[in-house]
Scaffold this motif. Structure first.
Motif, short mmCIF file in Angstrom:
data_model
loop_
_atom_site.label_atom_id
_atom_site.label_comp_id
_atom_site.label_asym_id
_atom_site.label_seq_id
_atom_site.Cartn_x
_atom_site.Cartn_y
_atom_site.Cartn_z
N VAL A 2 -2.31 2.99 -4.65
CA VAL A 2 -3.05 2.54 -3.29
C VAL A 2 -3.41 3.92 -2.43
O VAL A 2 -2.81 4.61 -2.34
N GLN A 3 -4.90 3.53 -1.80
CA GLN A 3 -5.34 4.36 -0.47
C GLN A 3 -5.24 3.70 0.54
O GLN A 3 -6.27 2.49 0.42
N THR A 31 -2.61 -9.97 -3.00
CA THR A 31 -1.15 -9.67 -3.94
C THR A 31 0.25 -9.68 -3.55
O THR A 31 0.60 -9.25 -2.31
N LYS A 32 0.60 -10.47 -3.75
CA LYS A 32 2.22 -11.21 -3.72
C LYS A 32 3.15 -10.29 -3.55
O LYS A 32 2.78 -9.47 -4.48
N TYR A 33 3.73 -9.35 -3.11
CA TYR A 33 4.35 -9.98 -1.41
C TYR A 33 4.35 -9.15 -0.65
O TYR A 33 5.27 -8.33 -0.60
N TYR A 34 2.61 -8.74 -0.64
CA TYR A 34 2.48 -7.43 -0.17
C TYR A 34 2.76 -7.62 1.67
O TYR A 34 1.30 -8.43 2.15
N TYR A 95 -3.30 6.24 14.76
CA TYR A 95 -3.04 4.80 14.36
C TYR A 95 -3.24 5.66 12.78
O TYR A 95 -4.18 6.20 12.59
N TYR A 96 -1.85 4.93 12.15
CA TYR A 96 -1.57 4.67 11.12
C TYR A 96 -1.58 3.33 10.53
O TYR A 96 -1.14 2.79 11.01
N CYS A 97 -2.44 3.24 9.02
CA CYS A 97 -2.10 1.32 8.42
C CYS A 97 -1.89 1.88 7.80
O CYS A 97 -1.52 2.87 7.38
N ALA A 98 -0.92 1.12 6.66
CA ALA A 98 0.20 1.60 6.04
C ALA A 98 0.93 0.19 5.23
O ALA A 98 0.59 -1.05 6.20
N ARG A 99 1.57 0.65 3.92
CA ARG A 99 1.10 -0.49 3.17
C ARG A 99 2.98 -1.33 3.49
O ARG A 99 3.91 0.04 3.34
N MET A 104 7.56 1.57 3.96
CA MET A 104 5.74 1.93 4.12
C MET A 104 6.41 3.01 3.04
O MET A 104 6.31 4.04 3.28
N ASP A 105 5.27 1.95 1.35
CA ASP A 105 5.15 3.58 0.35
C ASP A 105 3.96 4.00 0.74
O ASP A 105 3.53 5.11 0.00
#
Length: 117
Positions: A2-3, A31-34, A95-99, A104-105
């Motif tokens: 994932v990027q 996608t469940k459950y992200y 500012y960061y986005c993340a999962r 956060m992975d």
């Protein structure tokens, strides 16, 4: 793999709306459950979690935020967007986005946003 990649203006004037987009590849935001979060780091300070949008589209925001906040998504483009309204110089940060939510992975590389006239 994932990027995530943040995009948006590097300079925003006080009282305007800050808008940043996170483009996700290698995995679907439905996608469940992200969960997909925005985090920021002001200069000289620690990380501050802003909020998330879930795989279902539901959202949750940090109650400590001072600026009105909104996170939305475009599933056709596999991206999600942060909007902070009525920004002040205190919103200056990387500012960061993340999962994830608390753990956060995957992270984007971060984007500097400066609030200044």
């Amino acid at each position: 793999q994932v990027q995530l990649q943040e995009s948006g203006p590097g300079l925003v004037k006080p009282s305007q709306t800050l808008s940043l987009t996170c483009i996700v590849s290698g995995g679907s935001i439905t996608t469940k459950y992200y969960y997909w979060s925005w985090i920021r780091q002001p200069p000289g300070k620690g990380m501050e979690w802003i909020g998330y949008i879930a795989y279902s589209g539901s959202t949750y925001y940090s109650p400590s935020l001072k600026s009105p906040t909104s996170i939305s998504r475009d599933t056709s483009k596999n991206q999600f967007t942060l909007q902070l309204s009525s920004v002040t110089p205190e919103d200056t940060a990387v500012y960061y986005c993340a999962r994830g939510t608390t753990m956060m992975d995957y992270w984007g590389q971060g984007t500097q946003v400066t609030v200044s006239s």
